[in-house]
Design an enzyme around this catalytic site. Structure first.
Site, PDB file in Angstrom:
ATOM      1  N   ASP A 311       0.825  -1.163   0.106  1.00  0.00           N
ATOM      2  CA  ASP A 311       0.035  -0.009  -0.096  1.00  0.00           C
ATOM      3  C   ASP A 311       0.867   1.223   0.058  1.00  0.00           C
ATOM      4  OD1 ASP A 311      -2.547   1.311  -0.010  1.00  0.00           O
ATOM      5  OD2 ASP A 311      -3.036   1.147   2.078  1.00  0.00           O
ATOM      6  N   LYS A 360      -8.166  -1.722   3.422  1.00  0.00           N
ATOM      7  CA  LYS A 360      -7.559  -0.295   3.581  1.00  0.00           C
ATOM      8  C   LYS A 360      -7.341   0.242   4.927  1.00  0.00           C
ATOM      9  CE  LYS A 360      -6.237   2.667   0.306  1.00  0.00           C
ATOM     10  NZ  LYS A 360      -5.048   2.560  -0.368  1.00  0.00           N
ATOM     11  N   LYS A 403      -8.384  14.093  -2.935  1.00  0.00           N
ATOM     12  CA  LYS A 403      -8.990  13.402  -1.668  1.00  0.00           C
ATOM     13  C   LYS A 403      -8.678  14.464  -0.686  1.00  0.00           C
ATOM     14  CE  LYS A 403      -6.540   9.945   0.490  1.00  0.00           C
ATOM     15  NZ  LYS A 403      -5.909   8.757   0.481  1.00  0.00           N
ATOM     16  N   LYS A 476       2.611   1.892   3.198  1.00  0.00           N
ATOM     17  CA  LYS A 476       1.911   2.096   4.581  1.00  0.00           C
ATOM     18  C   LYS A 476       2.024   1.061   5.682  1.00  0.00           C
ATOM     19  CE  LYS A 476      -2.590   3.665   2.863  1.00  0.00           C
ATOM     20  NZ  LYS A 476      -2.664   4.548   1.906  1.00  0.00           N
TER      21      LYS A 476
END
Ligand code: NAD
Length: 520
Positions: A311, A360, A403, A476
């Site tokens: 990620d 996520k 975003k 991530k």
């Protein structure tokens, strides 16, 4: 492509007896100094300094390299491709601010510097990150890849609504020539709302045939473009988690048999990973799902093939991995982190389905674990060992790729006081993520040219361990070697990278002792 880039441009010459160039290889001697710590009863730490002598060997020749993206026609895939083309062909474009020149802002390897040492007056001297040692230049990367949607990249770029119109207009003729290869679609793994896109699929249901087809695609791409190396990056939709089932995906052998029997729990991303691992092609997962099921990591180990994930760490989480570390290191006790997002691109649409959101959520939550574990004064049995960490993602089509991330950090201060930090971050998602794909590609390619051995051991030089945790700066939920805890703090991640580069040129680790200034 420019020849001096392909031959590996550097502007740093190290005058040291610790590093020498022989037959196109840079060989360096490095003393790895560390300390082993034993906690003894009574609250004592017993620290023993350790030292290991290593030799590193770097192939100075930068190979002609291709990047194949899974999800090439998505926002990241099309934005990155257009950016590389604009840089390669020097395409300036007009925005309402005036003329914009192409650049690679947001890429550590292309747009940041690294401190080399000090000048005669004791002041710091920095060199561009990519000029320390020969690295792949993004302008030279040959782009290709797969997408379940057949749109050519000019249409994909227009659909993603990320880049300025004047740039789109000028790169469209190059972009239109790139068409994603058909891909693998197992509808159960991504959101049902993506089914309309699936018009570019590899035939058949056999998962083993799919592995073979992907291997063949990579070989053909390599041959057609006369490439020496290919890196594959998953930037396709977030999948749901695959269930870990003993006998199915827990060992390399079981995973291969499960693929051969087309088991339901093998995800498309794992098929791509396995295809790459079988041919020693580095594979990086930019989405949060557990592509690297234990059997997949086992296979990478057995084949000594590089993998990295998971990620992309682009916006909100990147800040979290700095801010949470800062608070804990400052002796302030974060009690809760509330992270709210809304986004209107296709990624957001896919994440509006519960199972994909869950992937996520797990990835975004894990980022503070090691920071909490690092400070038992703040986190202990009496005060509690967790923080309340809440993640919300909402799909709001109007904001498109911009975003919005809002974070609230609520912490405990001295004498029962409280501190609240609120951050409002408009991410321009794909413009943040695309440079990370460059860095991941450049660094993965670079580390595939490095070998090491223990000095005077008589051993052969060998490659680094297959899980490329040096990539964690850009990820991530960093995949770590089984049995090792991942490092999430951004500063630690960058320090590791810098110090490895320094080791390869015969320099000791970065330090900020500044004795030139502090001593008489
Ligand atoms: P996107 O939806 O615009 O692009 C994904 C593309 O993948 C689509 O074109 C889709 O058709 C394609 N696809 C889906 N399944 C596929 C398959 N099996 N094979 C080949 N192609 C397939 O999304 P995006 O904004 O480009 O983001 C891509 C991924 O990166 C997402 O999973 C996202 O969560 C992850 N990510 C993005 C960011 C960021 O953009 N800032 C940060 C972290 C992670």
């Amino acid at each position: 492509s420019t020849p001096e880039v392909l031959s590996g441009y550097t502007s740093v010459k190290v005058l040291s007896d610790k590093a020498k160039i022989e037959d196109g290889f840079l060989i360096s001697d490095y003393i790895y100094e560390n300390a082993t710590v034993k906690r003894v009863p009574g609250g004592l730490y017993e620290v023993t300094p350790t030292k290991v002598d290593y030799q590193f060997k770097l192939d100075m020749n930068v190979p002609k390299t291709g990047l194949m993206m899974v999800g090439l026609g998505g926002n990241n895939g099309s934005t990155l491709t257009a950016t590389i083309l604009a840089n390669r062909y020097g395409i300036n474009f007009r925005t309402k601010q005036g003329i914009q020149k192409p650049n690679y802002y947001g890429s550590v390897t292309q747009a940041s510097t690294l401190k080399l040492g000090v000048d005669e007056d004791g002041n710091d001297v920095y060199a561009p990150f990519n000029e320390i040692l020969p690295m792949l230049h993004p302008n030279d990367i040959v782009i290709g890849g797969w997408d379940i949607n057949s749109a050519n990249l000019a249409d994909a770029m227009a659909r993603s609504k990320v880049l300025d119109y004047d740039l789109q207009r000028q790169v469209a003729k190059y972009m239109a020539q790139i068409k994603p290869l058909p891909s693998i679609y197992y509808p159960d793994f991504i959101a049902a709302n993506q089914s309309d896109r699936a018009d570019n699929l590899i035939d058949g249901d056999s998962k083993w045939d799919h592995v073979q087809r992907i291997r063949q695609d990579i070989q053909e791409f390599k041959a057609k473009n006369e490439l020496e190396k290919v890196i594959v990056v998953w930037t396709a939709n977030t999948e749901r988690y695959a269930e870990i089932i003993p006998g199915v995906n827990d060992t390399a052998e079981n995973l291969l048999s499960a693929i051969k029997s087309s088991h339901d729990e093998v995800a498309p991303s794992t098929i791509f990973a396995v295809a790459c691992i079988l041919d020693g092609v580095p594979f990086i997962n930019g989405s949060p799902q557990n592509t690297f099921v234990p059997g997949c990591v086992d296979l990478a180990e057995k084949n000594k093939s590089f993998i990295g994930g998971d990620d992309f760490k682009s916006g909100q989480t990147k800040i979290k991995s700095v801010l949470a570390q800062f608070l804990v290191d400052a002796g302030i006790r974060p009690l809760s982190i509330a992270s709210y997002n809304h986004l209107g691109n296709n990624d957001g649409y896919n994440l509006s389905a519960p199972q994909q959101f869950r992937s996520k959520e797990i990835s975004k939550k894990s980022v503070v674990d090691d920071m909490i574990a690092s400070n038992h004064i703040l986190y202990n049995d009496e005060k509690g060992k967790t923080i309340d960490h809440c993640i919300v993602i909402k799909y709001l089509p109007a904001v498109g790729d911009s975003k919005v991330a809002m974070d609230e950090y609520y912490s405990e201060l001295m004498m029962g006081g409280h501190n609240t930090i609120s951050i409002h971050n408009v991410c321009e998602d794909s413009l943040l993520a695309s440079p990370l794909i460059i860095d991941l590609t450049v660094i993965a390619e670079f580390f595939s040219r490095v070998t090491y051995k223990k000095a005077d051991s008589g051993d052969d030089f060998e490659k680094f361990y297959p899980v490329l945790s040096v990539l964690s700066y850009w990820l991530k939920a960093p995949l770590a070697r089984p049995g090792c805890e991942p490092v999430n703090g951004l500063n630690k991640q960058r320090t590791a990278l810098e110090n490895l580069l320094r080791a390869f040129i015969g320099l000791g680790p970065q330090n900020e002792l500044k004795l030139e200034e502090r001593l008489w």
